[in-house]
Design a protein around this motif. Structure first.
Motif, PDB file in Angstrom:
ATOM      1  N   UNK A 191       0.836  -0.983  -0.025  1.00 26.25           N
ATOM      2  CA  UNK A 191       0.109   0.006   0.064  1.00 26.25           C
ATOM      3  C   UNK A 191       0.857   1.320   0.119  1.00 26.25           C
ATOM      4  N   UNK A 192       1.249   1.718  -1.263  1.00 21.97           N
ATOM      5  CA  UNK A 192       1.911   2.808  -1.064  1.00 21.97           C
ATOM      6  C   UNK A 192       3.152   2.631  -1.050  1.00 21.97           C
ATOM      7  N   UNK A 193       3.892   3.191   0.235  1.00 21.98           N
ATOM      8  CA  UNK A 193       5.328   2.760   0.426  1.00 21.98           C
ATOM      9  C   UNK A 193       5.440   1.968   1.668  1.00 21.98           C
ATOM     10  N   UNK A 194       4.414   1.153   1.661  1.00 20.64           N
ATOM     11  CA  UNK A 194       4.353   0.146   2.939  1.00 20.64           C
ATOM     12  C   UNK A 194       4.052  -1.316   2.359  1.00 20.64           C
ATOM     13  N   UNK A 195       4.678  -2.353   2.968  1.00 17.09           N
ATOM     14  CA  UNK A 195       4.369  -3.755   2.793  1.00 17.09           C
ATOM     15  C   UNK A 195       3.877  -4.179   4.302  1.00 17.09           C
ATOM     16  N   UNK A 196       2.647  -4.570   4.193  1.00 18.97           N
ATOM     17  CA  UNK A 196       1.988  -5.246   5.380  1.00 18.97           C
ATOM     18  C   UNK A 196       2.050  -6.717   5.289  1.00 18.97           C
ATOM     19  N   UNK A 197       2.752  -7.304   6.134  1.00 24.35           N
ATOM     20  CA  UNK A 197       2.809  -8.898   6.253  1.00 24.35           C
ATOM     21  C   UNK A 197       1.799  -9.428   7.480  1.00 24.35           C
ATOM     22  N   UNK A 198       1.813 -10.605   7.591  1.00 23.11           N
ATOM     23  CA  UNK A 198       1.253 -11.087   8.805  1.00 23.11           C
ATOM     24  C   UNK A 198       1.782 -11.071  10.061  1.00 23.11           C
ATOM     25  N   UNK A 199       3.358 -10.654  10.058  1.00 24.80           N
ATOM     26  CA  UNK A 199       4.175 -10.336  10.913  1.00 24.80           C
ATOM     27  C   UNK A 199       4.998  -9.067  11.271  1.00 24.80           C
ATOM     28  N   UNK A 200       4.893  -8.336  10.214  1.00 22.40           N
ATOM     29  CA  UNK A 200       5.738  -7.067  10.083  1.00 22.40           C
ATOM     30  C   UNK A 200       4.987  -6.032   9.501  1.00 22.40           C
ATOM     31  N   UNK A 201       5.893  -4.880   9.350  1.00 23.50           N
ATOM     32  CA  UNK A 201       5.402  -3.938   8.304  1.00 23.50           C
ATOM     33  C   UNK A 201       6.651  -3.164   7.933  1.00 23.50           C
ATOM     34  N   UNK A 202       6.867  -3.277   6.661  1.00 26.36           N
ATOM     35  CA  UNK A 202       8.351  -2.678   6.052  1.00 26.36           C
ATOM     36  C   UNK A 202       7.691  -1.395   5.375  1.00 26.36           C
ATOM     37  N   UNK A 217      12.092  -1.844   9.134  1.00 21.59           N
ATOM     38  CA  UNK A 217      11.020  -2.807   9.560  1.00 21.59           C
ATOM     39  C   UNK A 217      10.386  -2.340  11.110  1.00 21.59           C
ATOM     40  N   UNK A 218       9.133  -2.650  11.037  1.00 21.70           N
ATOM     41  CA  UNK A 218       8.423  -2.177  12.543  1.00 21.70           C
ATOM     42  C   UNK A 218       8.923  -3.039  13.677  1.00 21.70           C
ATOM     43  N   UNK A 219       9.136  -4.292  13.305  1.00 20.67           N
ATOM     44  CA  UNK A 219       9.447  -5.184  14.553  1.00 20.67           C
ATOM     45  C   UNK A 219      10.727  -5.909  14.192  1.00 20.67           C
TER      46      UNK A 219
END
Length: 256
Positions: A191-202, A217-219
């Motif tokens: 989504x735009x400049x973000x990748x959302x996965x089941x365990x993280x946010x890039x 990475x968020x986590x």
């Protein structure tokens, strides 16, 4: 009769050349695989390998530094003859490699091709991203083989590399993280400049200098800098199976 003989001869030659080409390609893959296994631990992620006859050189990265390793094939097995892991002590000149026993002509070719390889990778990465641009819109800047500049030599679970791979579903990607001891595959949505996965946010951001693109990475402790087009050099059989199930690939898109 003569025409039939010439046709058969031409077909035989074509098959012979095809088989030779396939065998040569497989030999290169086998050499690269053996070399990567040899330097898998103790060095950083490898982004280029050059093999000439019985000699090879590669470039690896660790944090913000890069190093080289030179190898020689002896009795069918590769042996490191230059390159001190994590101390970045290596030969950068032809004369130095010659002292290590590499023939001068081959030493010159190894260093020249390694430089050419690095420059070519930049173009290949752009071509890879452009080829997938018709399917993916926002995901394009993320696609590639990324090295983690935040890697800690004291923490064996630190992520060495992250590969972000495309699928045929718009803005659906696979994120493959590799440590020295394990691998993980996560499905992500862009989504735009973000990748959302089941365990993280890039997040795709500009580096401190404003010159290089990085991913954070968020986590996880990640500071990713793109170094190459995607490859499957370090992928385990389990990782490859998960990628196949998810429909993600390191290849160019098929024409549909």
């Amino acid at each position: 009769m003569r025409i039939r003989f010439i046709s058969c001869l031409g077909l035989s030659l074509a098959l012979l050349l095809t088989n030779f080409s396939q065998a040569f390609t497989q030999s290169q893959r086998d050499d690269t695989s053996a070399i990567l296994n040899l330097v898998r631990r103790g060095y950083g992620p490898v982004n280029s390998v050059v093999v000439i006859d019985n000699y090879a050189t590669l470039q690896y990265l660790l944090g913000q530094n890069s190093g080289r390793v030179t190898l020689k094939r002896q009795n069918g097995r590769w042996k490191i003859i230059d390159g001190n892991p994590r101390k970045f002590d290596y030969c950068g000149e032809v004369s130095c490699l010659v002292k290590k026993g590499v023939p001068r002509q081959i030493a010159n070719q190894l260093l020249t091709r390694l430089g050419d390889y690095s420059r070519r990778q930049s173009n290949e990465l752009k071509s890879f991203q452009q080829a997938w641009s018709k399917i993916h819109s926002s995901a394009i800047p993320f696609l590639g083989y990324w090295e983690n500049g935040a890697f800690s030599t004291e923490n064996s679970i630190s992520v060495l590399t992250v590969s972000i791979l495309p699928s045929y579903t718009p803005n659906k990607v696979c994120v493959v993280g590799i440590t020295e001891n394990s691998q993980y595959v996560e499905i992500g949505r862009v989504f735009g400049k973000i990748i959302n996965t089941e365990n993280d946010k890039l997040s795709f951001v500009k580096g401190l200098s404003g010159v290089y693109d990085t991913i954070t990475s968020q986590k996880r402790e990640l500071d990713l800098a793109s170094i190459a087009p995607p490859n499957n050099w370090y992928f385990s059989a389990e990782t490859k199976e998960k990628l196949q199930q998810a429909g993600c690939t390191t290849s160019l898109p098929n024409r549909r």
